[in-house]
Scaffold this active site. Structure first.
Site, PDB file in Angstrom:
ATOM      1  N   ASP A  94      44.739  55.894  64.844  1.00  0.00           N
ATOM      2  CA  ASP A  94      45.569  54.700  64.926  1.00  0.00           C
ATOM      3  C   ASP A  94      45.946  54.508  66.392  1.00  0.00           C
ATOM      4  OD1 ASP A  94      47.444  52.699  64.827  1.00  0.00           O
ATOM      5  OD2 ASP A  94      48.755  53.682  63.362  1.00  0.00           O
ATOM      6  N   VAL A  95      45.404  53.487  67.040  1.00  0.00           N
ATOM      7  CA  VAL A  95      45.645  53.314  68.473  1.00  0.00           C
ATOM      8  C   VAL A  95      47.094  52.972  68.778  1.00  0.00           C
ATOM      9  CG1 VAL A  95      43.267  52.678  69.013  1.00  0.00           C
ATOM     10  CG2 VAL A  95      44.915  50.881  68.411  1.00  0.00           C
ATOM     11  N   ASN A 121      39.109  46.793  71.256  1.00  0.00           N
ATOM     12  CA  ASN A 121      38.727  45.791  70.264  1.00  0.00           C
ATOM     13  C   ASN A 121      39.579  45.850  68.995  1.00  0.00           C
ATOM     14  OD1 ASN A 121      36.671  43.909  68.866  1.00  0.00           O
ATOM     15  ND2 ASN A 121      36.596  45.760  67.584  1.00  0.00           N
ATOM     16  N   TYR A 186      49.794  37.010  65.707  1.00  0.00           N
ATOM     17  CA  TYR A 186      48.512  37.298  66.347  1.00  0.00           C
ATOM     18  C   TYR A 186      48.464  36.677  67.747  1.00  0.00           C
ATOM     19  CZ  TYR A 186      43.421  37.152  67.069  1.00  0.00           C
ATOM     20  OH  TYR A 186      42.146  37.280  67.577  1.00  0.00           O
TER      21      TYR A 186
END
Length: 341
Positions: A94-95, A121, A186
């Site tokens: 999990d970045v 990404n 977003y």
């Protein structure tokens, strides 16, 4: 007839223009970066655009590391890439968790060598009207798009600076240039990523590190079925999927990947993908208020709040006759090809 003075002016202008082209060509060639035997880390690399990028870099002879939070998709992606002859490491990471990122990049360095090309990404989309969005929707988007990209960059930059070269590509969005209705978490997080990416580039160029910001428009990656939708989720997903599937306004994932790899190769500052995205970005740059007012009008035609409210489900849980029709066939084909099932 043209007098001598005017003629000389045109000659000087032509020489200046020719010199500019020669300078740009020299700069481009000087920055050219081979990916053969380089270590490339792609976050969110198990499906969609990330997987297409992994294939494209593997074709260039790179050593590939991918990460995702979904183990079965990671296993499938790794198996496919290895079957094609690539050297691949796959990490369930999990970045948004800095410690997980540190551990992953340390292992990549030990097993493949230092990360020489980083592709940020990893992403998440929650679509729906503002009334149905909660603070956690905004937090999640920022954690993955902004903090996740920051954590990976902070880990790879020291080695890149020590070598005097490196490539970092941040996959933002046209939504990071123009805030899109029903995608506010977003868009807001992608705006933050664009700002950070541009700032990092300005400060790292002097070390031979080139940070590239990519702003894709709509792409046929098949990822719509894994997006989260809220409110009148079936209507939200139908609009989202059919726009993505339309080849007149969306870009094939493979074309997008080739342009991204090319931008990384030559250390470009920014690349906006898709004619529609380029036109909208240019128009917004000239007339930001007008474009925002136009989006106000478009918003009138988007689904109203209601349906499942603040609950969210995946796109594949929101299928309708339209999304299962031939109109969405390009998306279904891309989803099957790019591990979105």
């Amino acid at each position: 007839m043209m007098n001598t003075k005017t003629k000389n002016k045109w000659l000087l202008a032509g020489a200046g223009l020719g010199g500019l082209f020669l300078f740009r060509s020299f700069k481009r060639n000087k920055r050219e970066f081979s990916f053969k035997d380089r270590t490339v880390l792609i976050t969110g690399g198990s499906r969609g655009l990330g997987l297409v990028l992994a294939r494209t870099f593997a074709e260039q002879g790179a050593k590939i590391a991918i990460c995702s939070r979904t183990q079965d998709q990671l296993d499938t992606a790794r198996a496919e890439l290895e079957a094609g002859g690539a050297t691949v490491l796959a990490f369930n990471c999990d970045v948004a968790d800095q410690e997980q990122v540190k551990t992953m990049i340390a292992e990549i360095k030990e097993r493949l060598g230092p990360v020489e090309v980083l592709i940020n990404n990893a992403g998440v989309i929650s679509a729906g009207p503002l009334e149905e969005m909660d603070v956690p929707d905004f937090e999640e988007a920022m954690n993955i798009h902004y903090w996740g990209a920051l954590y990976t960059m902070l880990e790879v930059i020291p080695d890149m600076k020590a070598r005097g070269e490196g490539r970092i590509v941040n996959i933002a969005s046209i939504g990071g240039k123009i805030s899109v209705p029903h995608l506010v978490p977003y868009s807001g997080s992608k705006f933050a990523l664009v700002g950070m990416s541009e700032g990092f580039r300005a400060e790292l160029c002097k070390y031979g590190l080139y940070v590239t910001t990519i702003n894709p428009g709509l792409m046929r990656t098949g990822s719509a079925r894994n997006a989260f939708v809220k409110g009148q989720h079936e209507k939200e997903y139908t609009a989202f999927a059919l726009l993505d599937a339309n080849p007149l306004i969306s870009l094939a994932a493979e074309d997008a990947a080739r342009k991204i790899v090319d931008a990384a190769r030559y250390g470009k500052a920014e690349e906006t993908l898709g004619l529609n995205a380029k036109l909208m970005s240019a128009l917004h740059g000239l007339f930001p208020g007008t474009v925002t007012d136009l989006l106000c009008v478009i918003n009138q035609f988007l689904p109203e709040p209601g349906g499942i409210g603040k609950e969210r489900v995946r796109g594949y849980e929101s299928e309708t006759p339209l999304t299962q029709s031939i109109l969405n066939a390009p998306n279904r084909k891309a989803a099957a090809k790019n591990n979105e099932y």
